[in-house]
Enzyme design. Structure first.
Site, PDB file in Angstrom:
ATOM      1  N   ARG A 174    -107.771  46.960 -62.878  1.00  0.00           N
ATOM      2  CA  ARG A 174    -108.603  48.119 -62.535  1.00  0.00           C
ATOM      3  C   ARG A 174    -110.053  47.883 -62.934  1.00  0.00           C
ATOM      4  O   ARG A 174    -110.988  48.246 -62.205  1.00  0.00           O
ATOM      5  CB  ARG A 174    -108.040  49.357 -63.235  1.00  0.00           C
ATOM      6  N   HIS A 200    -113.320  48.114 -60.433  1.00  0.00           N
ATOM      7  CA  HIS A 200    -114.430  49.026 -60.704  1.00  0.00           C
ATOM      8  C   HIS A 200    -115.737  48.274 -60.928  1.00  0.00           C
ATOM      9  O   HIS A 200    -116.811  48.823 -60.685  1.00  0.00           O
ATOM     10  CB  HIS A 200    -114.092  49.915 -61.903  1.00  0.00           C
ATOM     11  N   GLY A 222    -121.286  44.903 -57.112  1.00  0.00           N
ATOM     12  CA  GLY A 222    -120.747  43.576 -56.891  1.00  0.00           C
ATOM     13  C   GLY A 222    -120.113  43.073 -58.182  1.00  0.00           C
ATOM     14  O   GLY A 222    -120.229  43.697 -59.237  1.00  0.00           O
ATOM     15  N   ASN A 237    -114.588  55.809 -65.233  1.00  0.00           N
ATOM     16  CA  ASN A 237    -114.318  54.626 -66.061  1.00  0.00           C
ATOM     17  C   ASN A 237    -113.968  54.924 -67.508  1.00  0.00           C
ATOM     18  O   ASN A 237    -113.668  54.006 -68.266  1.00  0.00           O
ATOM     19  CB  ASN A 237    -115.536  53.692 -66.043  1.00  0.00           C
ATOM     20  N   HIS A 275    -101.706  49.603 -57.437  1.00  0.00           N
ATOM     21  CA  HIS A 275    -101.116  50.759 -58.108  1.00  0.00           C
ATOM     22  C   HIS A 275     -99.657  50.527 -58.469  1.00  0.00           C
ATOM     23  O   HIS A 275     -99.012  51.423 -59.018  1.00  0.00           O
ATOM     24  CB  HIS A 275    -101.250  52.005 -57.229  1.00  0.00           C
ATOM     25  N   ASP A 335     -95.045  44.103 -58.114  1.00  0.00           N
ATOM     26  CA  ASP A 335     -94.099  43.908 -57.015  1.00  0.00           C
ATOM     27  C   ASP A 335     -94.464  44.863 -55.887  1.00  0.00           C
ATOM     28  O   ASP A 335     -95.556  45.436 -55.883  1.00  0.00           O
ATOM     29  CB  ASP A 335     -92.651  44.117 -57.495  1.00  0.00           C
TER      30      ASP A 335
END
Length: 334
Positions: free
Chosen positions: A76, A80, A86, A109, A206, A263
């Site tokens: 994550r 972010h 970038g 964040n 996710h 997975d």
């Protein structure tokens, strides 16, 4: 036409120009160009810091051995970082003494964690080869390792990103949130040169991690009890975890049933009304994205191949202009 293996730049760096004879995944790497700055390289650290990747992998492996949530945190964090300025490591910078809040203190964040893993890797690399490996590269490598060490695919990470000197909390407002619609998600991805397929593929991240109640509260405490797209039994379980009068800031739900393993469970749960966030459910609202969900739910292999390629595309959003000595602060100006 015979492939040209590599070409040297003025500072001696090499990057792949054509890769006709390369395996498919390396070919995908070879054809990527960054959106800014210099071209990325497959072998930049071979001579100057040959242990670079190994040092990052050790830091990630050690952290995962103690805390499996580190994998989701690193992945994550990389998203972010890349989606704001970038892939320049700006998400790693601390807010300054002048009370200028940095990206990591922006609302989307504040729940990011595992920054210490990047710090540990950077400390090891500064001991091995000071001033060579950027924090942005460390984060890109760590995200790859987090996925691979959690059972997911691995891929070759081109390196040569530079670290940015600017980090502003107010710029995190451009990050797509958990309540985003399909159109909002598509706009956010397309604005960064990423496709609708990349949107579906990268949403598959996710499959790792945990979401706090505030991220999906709107779906389980509506006038009609819950979002009708949710399975009634799943909505009931979420309401038990996050009651309407909940005061536990740590409460929430795993992102899917195998939240420590990378997975394709995320896509299979999405198909049966067990997608956690509104932004997850949004992937079923368009025929094109719905077809990709079905493909990845049916084939974990197809998802893994696509995920590696989409991560490479996202990680080519390059920026920055230095190699920081400390990932939490910019270098002193000469």
């Amino acid at each position: 036409m015979a492939p040209a293996a590599a070409e040297s730049s003025s500072d001696g760096r090499r990057w792949w120009l054509w890769g006709c004879a390369l395996p498919p995944l390396l070919l995908a790497v070879a054809m990527l160009l960054p959106r800014g700055g210099e071209a990325l390289s497959l072998d930049l650290y071979e001579e100057r810091c040959p242990e670079a990747e190994a040092a990052v992998t050790v830091a990630v492996r050690q952290a995962l051995a103690k805390d499996r949530t580190v994998a989701a945190g690193l992945l994550r964090m990389h998203f972010h970082d890349c989606f704001v300025r970038g892939c320049d490591g700006s998400v790693l910078l601390d807010s300054t003494e002048k009370n200028v809040p940095a990206e990591k203190d922006g609302p989307p964040n504040v729940s990011l964690h595992a920054f210490y893993v990047i710090d540990n890797a950077k400390q090891a690399l500064e001991a091995l080869c000071p001033g060579v490996v950027s924090c942005a590269d460390i984060l890109a490598l760590a995200a790859r390792d987090a996925v691979a060490l959690s059972g997911g695919p691995s891929w070759v990470v081109p390196v040569g990103r530079r670290d940015g000197r600017v980090s502003l909390a107010n710029e995190t407002s451009t990050l797509p949130g958990p309540g985003a619609s399909f159109e909002q998600l598509k706009q956010a991805f397309h604005a960064r040169g990423l496709s609708t397929k990349d949107l579906v593929v990268l949403s598959g991240a996710h499959t790792l991690g945990f979401a706090h109640c505030s991220s999906f509260q709107n779906r389980i405490h509506q006038q009609l009890l819950h979002d009708p797209a949710l399975s009634p039994s799943f909505a009931a379980a979420l309401r038990r975890a996050c009651p309407a009068n909940n005061t536990d800031r740590g409460a929430g739900s795993a992102m899917d049933a195998t939240s420590a393993t990378f997975d394709n469970t995320y896509y299979r749960m999405l198909q049966v009304g067990r997608g956690l966030l509104s932004s997850d459910e949004a992937l079923l609202t368009h025929p094109k994205t719905r077809a990709f969900v079905a493909l990845f739910a049916a084939s974990q292999e197809a998802f893994f191949r696509a995920f590696a390629k989409s991560m490479l595309r996202m990680a080519a959003l390059n920026g920055g202009d230095e190699v920081r000595a400390n990932c939490r602060r910019v270098n002193n100006k000469p």
